[in-house]
Write an enzyme that holds these catalytic residues in place. Structure first.
Site, mmCIF file in Angstrom:
data_model
loop_
_atom_site.group_PDB
_atom_site.id
_atom_site.type_symbol
_atom_site.label_atom_id
_atom_site.label_comp_id
_atom_site.label_asym_id
_atom_site.label_seq_id
_atom_site.Cartn_x
_atom_site.Cartn_y
_atom_site.Cartn_z
ATOM 1 N N ARG A 1 11.260 -3.306 11.187
ATOM 2 C CA ARG A 1 10.175 -2.873 12.074
ATOM 3 C C ARG A 1 9.968 -3.915 13.163
ATOM 4 O O ARG A 1 9.963 -5.110 12.887
ATOM 5 C CB ARG A 1 8.886 -2.733 11.265
ATOM 6 C CG ARG A 1 8.667 -1.352 10.714
ATOM 7 C CD ARG A 1 7.533 -1.305 9.729
ATOM 8 N NE ARG A 1 6.258 -1.833 10.241
ATOM 9 C CZ ARG A 1 5.109 -1.723 9.577
ATOM 10 N NH1 ARG A 1 5.075 -1.135 8.386
ATOM 11 N NH2 ARG A 1 3.998 -2.207 10.082
ATOM 12 N N ARG B 1 -1.209 -9.827 12.684
ATOM 13 C CA ARG B 1 -1.748 -8.672 11.937
ATOM 14 C C ARG B 1 -2.631 -9.133 10.791
ATOM 15 O O ARG B 1 -3.665 -8.528 10.494
ATOM 16 C CB ARG B 1 -0.595 -7.796 11.422
ATOM 17 C CG ARG B 1 -0.084 -6.845 12.518
ATOM 18 C CD ARG B 1 1.327 -6.372 12.286
ATOM 19 N NE ARG B 1 1.556 -5.753 11.010
ATOM 20 C CZ ARG B 1 2.729 -5.787 10.357
ATOM 21 N NH1 ARG B 1 3.763 -6.435 10.877
ATOM 22 N NH2 ARG B 1 2.870 -5.175 9.227
ATOM 23 N N LYS C 1 0.843 -1.208 0.000
ATOM 24 C CA LYS C 1 0.000 0.000 0.000
ATOM 25 C C LYS C 1 0.872 1.250 0.000
ATOM 26 O O LYS C 1 0.655 2.180 -0.762
ATOM 27 C CB LYS C 1 -0.906 0.053 1.239
ATOM 28 C CG LYS C 1 -1.902 -1.057 1.371
ATOM 29 C CD LYS C 1 -2.800 -0.872 2.584
ATOM 30 C CE LYS C 1 -2.128 -0.996 3.938
ATOM 31 N NZ LYS C 1 -1.606 -2.322 4.271
ATOM 32 N N ARG D 1 11.205 -6.817 4.787
ATOM 33 C CA ARG D 1 11.211 -5.339 4.812
ATOM 34 C C ARG D 1 12.370 -4.791 5.632
ATOM 35 O O ARG D 1 12.625 -5.255 6.744
ATOM 36 C CB ARG D 1 9.923 -4.830 5.458
ATOM 37 C CG ARG D 1 8.814 -4.664 4.481
ATOM 38 C CD ARG D 1 7.816 -3.654 4.932
ATOM 39 N NE ARG D 1 6.982 -4.093 6.027
ATOM 40 C CZ ARG D 1 5.653 -3.900 6.057
ATOM 41 N NH1 ARG D 1 5.042 -3.310 5.054
ATOM 42 N NH2 ARG D 1 4.947 -4.297 7.083
ATOM 43 N N ARG E 1 -9.565 1.197 8.722
ATOM 44 C CA ARG E 1 -9.174 -0.185 8.953
ATOM 45 C C ARG E 1 -10.267 -0.972 9.667
ATOM 46 O O ARG E 1 -10.109 -2.173 9.908
ATOM 47 C CB ARG E 1 -7.953 -0.169 9.857
ATOM 48 C CG ARG E 1 -6.746 -0.886 9.309
ATOM 49 C CD ARG E 1 -5.669 -0.721 10.352
ATOM 50 N NE ARG E 1 -4.504 -1.487 10.104
ATOM 51 C CZ ARG E 1 -3.436 -1.008 9.482
ATOM 52 N NH1 ARG E 1 -3.418 0.187 8.992
ATOM 53 N NH2 ARG E 1 -2.383 -1.781 9.357
HETATM 54 N N1 LIG Z 1 -6.403 2.971 10.991
HETATM 55 C C1 LIG Z 1 -5.789 2.351 12.011
HETATM 56 N N2 LIG Z 1 -6.515 1.875 13.072
HETATM 57 C C2 LIG Z 1 -5.924 1.256 14.105
HETATM 58 N N3 LIG Z 1 -4.595 1.023 14.182
HETATM 59 C C3 LIG Z 1 -3.813 1.457 13.162
HETATM 60 C C4 LIG Z 1 -4.370 2.144 12.023
HETATM 61 N N4 LIG Z 1 -3.364 2.462 11.179
HETATM 62 C C5 LIG Z 1 -2.238 1.998 11.742
HETATM 63 N N5 LIG Z 1 -2.491 1.387 12.932
HETATM 64 C C6 LIG Z 1 -1.508 0.770 13.850
HETATM 65 O O1 LIG Z 1 -0.198 0.940 13.291
HETATM 66 C C7 LIG Z 1 0.378 -0.351 12.978
HETATM 67 C C8 LIG Z 1 1.192 -0.230 11.713
HETATM 68 O O2 LIG Z 1 0.368 0.186 10.647
HETATM 69 P P1 LIG Z 1 0.785 -0.045 9.121
HETATM 70 O O3 LIG Z 1 2.139 0.516 8.886
HETATM 71 O O4 LIG Z 1 -0.343 0.485 8.287
HETATM 72 O O5 LIG Z 1 0.896 -1.610 9.069
HETATM 73 P P2 LIG Z 1 0.681 -2.769 8.035
HETATM 74 O O6 LIG Z 1 2.037 -3.055 7.491
HETATM 75 O O7 LIG Z 1 0.199 -3.852 8.975
HETATM 76 O O8 LIG Z 1 -0.323 -2.408 6.980
HETATM 77 C C9 LIG Z 1 -0.823 -1.281 12.890
HETATM 78 O O9 LIG Z 1 -0.468 -2.642 13.127
HETATM 79 C C10 LIG Z 1 -1.721 -0.719 13.979
HETATM 80 O O10 LIG Z 1 -1.261 -1.094 15.264
#
Ligand SMILES: Nc1ncnc2c1ncn2[C@@H]1O[C@H](COP(=O)(O)OP(=O)(O)O)[C@@H](O)[C@H]1O
Length: 291
Positions: free
Chosen positions: A226, A237, A71, A182, A148
């Protein structure tokens, strides 16, 4: 606006501070939307016949997809091409974690277990980001990582019009390998991926191969991973995605806004295909930006 305020006041899950965040988000997004009348007439809200007018000012898009699907990569490329901000709530959370502010310990515990942060915290971070963008005159957005949950999607629907939701897809095995591969350069902040992927396609789909995106020599000794990219946390996740975020796909599908995109491979294969389905001409955009 008044109706919206009543709606959120009466919502059982809205504390006064999440209510404040929602009104901030509403204000910031409606400012962007106000400059959008021409644009919103200029292409259909149809997932199968998307076309973007390069002369239109901005877009209001959402990127959905599992952890590791890419994304951030594609949203950020499109944001550069279209000249709109790429707003990733995961980045906002990580910035807050680095800040060692009062929230950071609480966030670290949640994020490092692969769990979702509360709507209230996310709405606060997002509204702050939108406000600072608004102050800089930003218009339009590509949201990545938000909404989300269906609740977040409902809130977004209450406060602004989303033109298009792009749902990126890859087989689960690829998602896990990509997350584990990553790496981020702790100095320049660029993202790389050391995984070399070659996985059979699902349900008769062609094989998926992705070459690693290796860092240049000056970044090699500064790479970090990360904390939430371990196999156990990635799997957690993913399971949270299926449970809480997949219903968001259905939410937008039922509104005819969802563009499903099965990534055919890495960036060299996927980027031109994505531009094609979005009906975007990279050269035309570059020329119109230079003019
Ligand atoms: N819209 C959201 N609602 C709740 N938690 C979020 C949201 N966006 C990000 N997070 C938190 O930040 C973390 C990392 O997000 P992100 O970088 O988007 O991860 P991913 O690689 O899982 O898509 C998520 O696992 C969550 O804990």
């Amino acid at each position: 606006m008044a109706a919206m305020i009543r709606l959120f006041r009466s919502s059982s899950s809205s504390s006064s501070s999440s209510y404040n965040s929602i009104s901030l988000i509403s204000r910031s997004l409606s400012t962007a939307a106000a400059s959008e009348t021409v644009k919103s007439q200029s292409y259909p809200h149809n997932s199968h016949s998307t076309s973007v007018d390069p002369k239109a000012k901005t877009v209001q898009w959402v990127f959905l997809g599992c952890p590791g699907v890419g994304k951030g990569t594609y949203a950020s490329r499109l944001s550069t091409l279209l000249g709109v901000p790429h707003i990733a709530t995961g980045d906002l959370v990580r910035d807050e974690l680095k800040s060692s502010g009062p929230l950071s310990k609480q966030l670290a515990e949640i994020v490092n277990q692969g769990k979702l942060v509360s709507d209230e915290i996310i709405l606060n971070l997002l509204s702050k980001r939108l406000e600072s963008g608004e102050a800089k005159g930003e218009a339009g957005f590509i949201l990545d990582g938000f909404p989300r949950t269906v609740r977040q999607a409902e809130i977004l629907t209450e406060v602004t019009d989303i033109d298009l939701v792009v749902n990126l897809k890859l087989p689960e095995q690829v998602l896990v390998e990509k997350c584990l591969g990553r790496r981020i350069c702790s100095e320049c902040g660029k993202n790389f991926n050391v995984a070399s992927i070659d996985v059979a396609g699902e349900n008769g789909a062609p094989r998926i191969s992705m070459a690693p995106l290796n860092p240049p020599s000056q970044c090699v000794s500064k790479l970090i991973t990360r904390a939430d990219d371990t196999e156990a946390i990635v799997k957690e996740r993913l399971s949270i995605y299926w449970d809480k975020s997949q219903p968001v796909e259905d939410f937008y599908r039922s509104q005819g806004k969802l563009l499903e995109f099965d990534l055919p491979g890495g960036i060299p294969e996927s980027w031109p295909k994505l531009l094609e389905v979005l009906n975007l001409d990279e050269q035309e955009y570059k020329l119109s930006a230079a003019a």
